[in-house]
Write a protein that holds these residues in place. Structure first.
Motif, PDB file in Angstrom:
ATOM      1  N   UNK A 144     -52.566  11.197-116.418  1.00 43.15           N
ATOM      2  CA  UNK A 144     -53.648  12.181-116.477  1.00 43.15           C
ATOM      3  C   UNK A 144     -53.496  13.080-117.697  1.00 43.15           C
ATOM      4  N   UNK A 145     -52.260  13.498-117.993  1.00 41.68           N
ATOM      5  CA  UNK A 145     -52.031  14.319-119.185  1.00 41.68           C
ATOM      6  C   UNK A 145     -52.422  13.561-120.446  1.00 41.68           C
ATOM      7  N   UNK A 146     -52.081  12.268-120.503  1.00 38.07           N
ATOM      8  CA  UNK A 146     -52.410  11.469-121.679  1.00 38.07           C
ATOM      9  C   UNK A 146     -53.915  11.238-121.795  1.00 38.07           C
ATOM     10  N   UNK A 147     -54.582  11.087-120.678  1.00 34.52           N
ATOM     11  CA  UNK A 147     -56.036  10.930-120.696  1.00 34.52           C
ATOM     12  C   UNK A 147     -56.711  12.179-121.248  1.00 34.52           C
ATOM     13  N   UNK A 148     -56.197  13.345-120.863  1.00 34.54           N
ATOM     14  CA  UNK A 148     -56.762  14.596-121.362  1.00 34.54           C
ATOM     15  C   UNK A 148     -56.500  14.760-122.854  1.00 34.54           C
ATOM     16  N   UNK A 149     -55.318  14.358-123.305  1.00 37.10           N
ATOM     17  CA  UNK A 149     -55.024  14.364-124.740  1.00 37.10           C
ATOM     18  C   UNK A 149     -55.988  13.436-125.475  1.00 37.10           C
ATOM     19  N   UNK A 150     -56.249  12.269-124.875  1.00 34.35           N
ATOM     20  CA  UNK A 150     -57.206  11.335-125.465  1.00 34.35           C
ATOM     21  C   UNK A 150     -58.589  11.931-125.602  1.00 34.35           C
ATOM     22  N   UNK A 151     -59.007  12.709-124.619  1.00 34.44           N
ATOM     23  CA  UNK A 151     -60.320  13.360-124.666  1.00 34.44           C
ATOM     24  C   UNK A 151     -60.404  14.359-125.805  1.00 34.44           C
ATOM     25  N   UNK A 152     -59.356  15.175-125.966  1.00 33.57           N
ATOM     26  CA  UNK A 152     -59.338  16.143-127.060  1.00 33.57           C
ATOM     27  C   UNK A 152     -59.393  15.426-128.406  1.00 33.57           C
ATOM     28  N   UNK A 153     -58.560  14.410-128.563  1.00 34.27           N
ATOM     29  CA  UNK A 153     -58.511  13.674-129.829  1.00 34.27           C
ATOM     30  C   UNK A 153     -59.855  13.043-130.160  1.00 34.27           C
ATOM     31  N   UNK A 154     -60.548  12.524-129.158  1.00 28.79           N
ATOM     32  CA  UNK A 154     -61.830  11.855-129.406  1.00 28.79           C
ATOM     33  C   UNK A 154     -62.855  12.810-130.004  1.00 28.79           C
ATOM     34  N   UNK A 155     -62.768  14.092-129.638  1.00 30.28           N
ATOM     35  CA  UNK A 155     -63.701  15.084-130.187  1.00 30.28           C
ATOM     36  C   UNK A 155     -63.402  15.418-131.650  1.00 30.28           C
ATOM     37  N   UNK A 156     -62.250  15.017-132.137  1.00 29.87           N
ATOM     38  CA  UNK A 156     -61.893  15.248-133.538  1.00 29.87           C
ATOM     39  C   UNK A 156     -62.360  14.122-134.445  1.00 29.87           C
ATOM     40  N   UNK A 157     -62.783  13.011-133.859  1.00 31.87           N
ATOM     41  CA  UNK A 157     -63.175  11.836-134.638  1.00 31.87           C
ATOM     42  C   UNK A 157     -64.683  11.866-134.876  1.00 31.87           C
ATOM     43  N   UNK A 158     -65.075  11.767-136.138  1.00 26.49           N
ATOM     44  CA  UNK A 158     -66.486  11.802-136.512  1.00 26.49           C
ATOM     45  C   UNK A 158     -66.940  10.427-136.998  1.00 26.49           C
ATOM     46  N   UNK A 159     -68.198  10.120-136.746  1.00 25.11           N
ATOM     47  CA  UNK A 159     -68.763   8.850-137.207  1.00 25.11           C
ATOM     48  C   UNK A 159     -68.595   8.714-138.717  1.00 25.11           C
ATOM     49  N   UNK A 160     -68.297   7.519-139.140  1.00 24.50           N
ATOM     50  CA  UNK A 160     -68.124   7.248-140.560  1.00 24.50           C
ATOM     51  C   UNK A 160     -66.704   7.377-141.056  1.00 24.50           C
ATOM     52  N   UNK A 190     -53.348   4.818-126.941  1.00 24.62           N
ATOM     53  CA  UNK A 190     -54.214   3.896-126.204  1.00 24.62           C
ATOM     54  C   UNK A 190     -55.296   4.666-125.464  1.00 24.62           C
ATOM     55  N   UNK A 191     -54.969   5.824-124.921  1.00 25.39           N
ATOM     56  CA  UNK A 191     -55.969   6.644-124.235  1.00 25.39           C
ATOM     57  C   UNK A 191     -57.014   7.173-125.215  1.00 25.39           C
ATOM     58  N   UNK A 192     -56.596   7.442-126.454  1.00 30.83           N
ATOM     59  CA  UNK A 192     -57.570   7.828-127.481  1.00 30.83           C
ATOM     60  C   UNK A 192     -58.541   6.678-127.721  1.00 30.83           C
ATOM     61  N   UNK A 193     -58.001   5.475-127.837  1.00 24.62           N
ATOM     62  CA  UNK A 193     -58.840   4.297-128.073  1.00 24.62           C
ATOM     63  C   UNK A 193     -59.899   4.149-126.989  1.00 24.62           C
ATOM     64  N   UNK A 194     -59.531   4.422-125.759  1.00 25.97           N
ATOM     65  CA  UNK A 194     -60.473   4.279-124.647  1.00 25.97           C
ATOM     66  C   UNK A 194     -61.608   5.296-124.717  1.00 25.97           C
ATOM     67  N   UNK A 195     -61.368   6.420-125.417  1.00 26.11           N
ATOM     68  CA  UNK A 195     -62.353   7.509-125.451  1.00 26.11           C
ATOM     69  C   UNK A 195     -63.268   7.458-126.679  1.00 26.11           C
ATOM     70  N   UNK A 196     -63.018   6.566-127.616  1.00 24.94           N
ATOM     71  CA  UNK A 196     -63.788   6.579-128.868  1.00 24.94           C
ATOM     72  C   UNK A 196     -64.678   5.355-129.029  1.00 24.94           C
TER      73      UNK A 196
END
Length: 256
Positions: free
Chosen positions: A77-93, A105-111
């Motif tokens: 659950x902690x890693x999933x939440x980290x993945x959510x935060x990281x996904x908001x830092x990634x911009x298209x392009x 891996x959790x970041x990958x699932x969120x992007x």
């Protein structure tokens, strides 16, 4: 072409196509079928493929087993939440790097809804993104470390030549004032140090259990990244350190 170079090319083909044919590889590399079979024997011993009549298929189960089953991961659950935060830092392009490990891996699932380029040296992460239509996945070459999904070594380093990354998300095994960020393997540390050099931003992702821990190989000091994503449970002295050294600290508090 040396055997190791040929075998790495076979890995790339297998990863893309999921299967290879001995006769086709023989023609492609201009070597005998006996030579190709020896290459496949070596790759089967490494756990990369499963030989079949006339060829081989990618051993996808090995890569699935290389990471913990989610139900067994106490910090999922902690890693999933980290993945959510990281996904908001990634911009298209953008072009980003996702390092090996379950947190990335959790970041990958969120992007998966992004339109980006992802470079990774983790085959499990690449497989996770294979059906994401807007994402171009680039897998570094290299030597597969046994019982993992991680690629390292000279060919992995060559994949970094002449490219530029907007953001590199790197997971670590230890965070400590004396030793900085540490990892389990020296080869991994060397590769990720090179990734850091070609990245505009380096972002460390580490759940709270990694703090005050020391692993085998040093990646860098605690100021090598200007952003750190973790959980609110980290020790207060690390919060103070990051604040005093202008390292932006992102915690999972606001996502709970």
């Amino acid at each position: 072409m040396f055997a190791i170079e040929r075998q790495n090319k076979i890995k790339e083909i297998l990863f893309k196509e999921k299967r290879v044919d001995v006769s086709e590889l023989s023609k492609l590399f201009e070597v005998t079928e006996v030579t190709i079979r020896r290459d496949l024997d070596k790759l089967e011993q490494d756990g990369f493929l499963i030989k079949t009549y006339g060829g081989a298929v990618l051993n996808e189960e090995a890569f699935k087993d290389a990471t913990k089953d989610e139900s067994e991961d106490e910090n999922l659950e902690d890693k999933q939440l980290i993945g959510s935060i990281a996904s908001h830092m990634v911009e298209n392009g953008e072009a980003i790097f996702l390092g090996p490990g379950t947190t990335c891996l959790e970041i990958a699932k969120k992007i998966k809804d992004k339109k980006i380029t992802v470079l990774t040296n983790d085959l499990v992460i690449a497989l996770e993104l294979k059906d994401a239509l807007g994402i171009k996945v680039i897998v570094s070459g290299g030597d597969l470390i046994q019982s993992t999904s991680m690629l390292v070594g000279r060919f992995a380093h060559q994949a970094l030549e002449g490219i530029y990354i907007n953001k590199a998300f790197i997971g670590v095994k230890g965070v400590n004032f004396e030793t900085g960020y540490t990892l389990d393997r020296y080869e991994e540390a060397l590769f990720l140090q090179e990734v850091s050099k070609i990245s505009r931003e380096v972002i460390i992702v580490a759940d709270h259990t990694k703090f005050n821990k020391i692993a085998f190989a040093r990646l860098g000091d605690l100021t090598m990244a200007r952003k750190v994503i973790t959980n609110k449970q980290i020790p207060d002295e690390y919060k103070s350190f990051f604040f005093e050294h202008a390292v932006k600290l992102y915690t999972t508090y606001e996502f709970e």
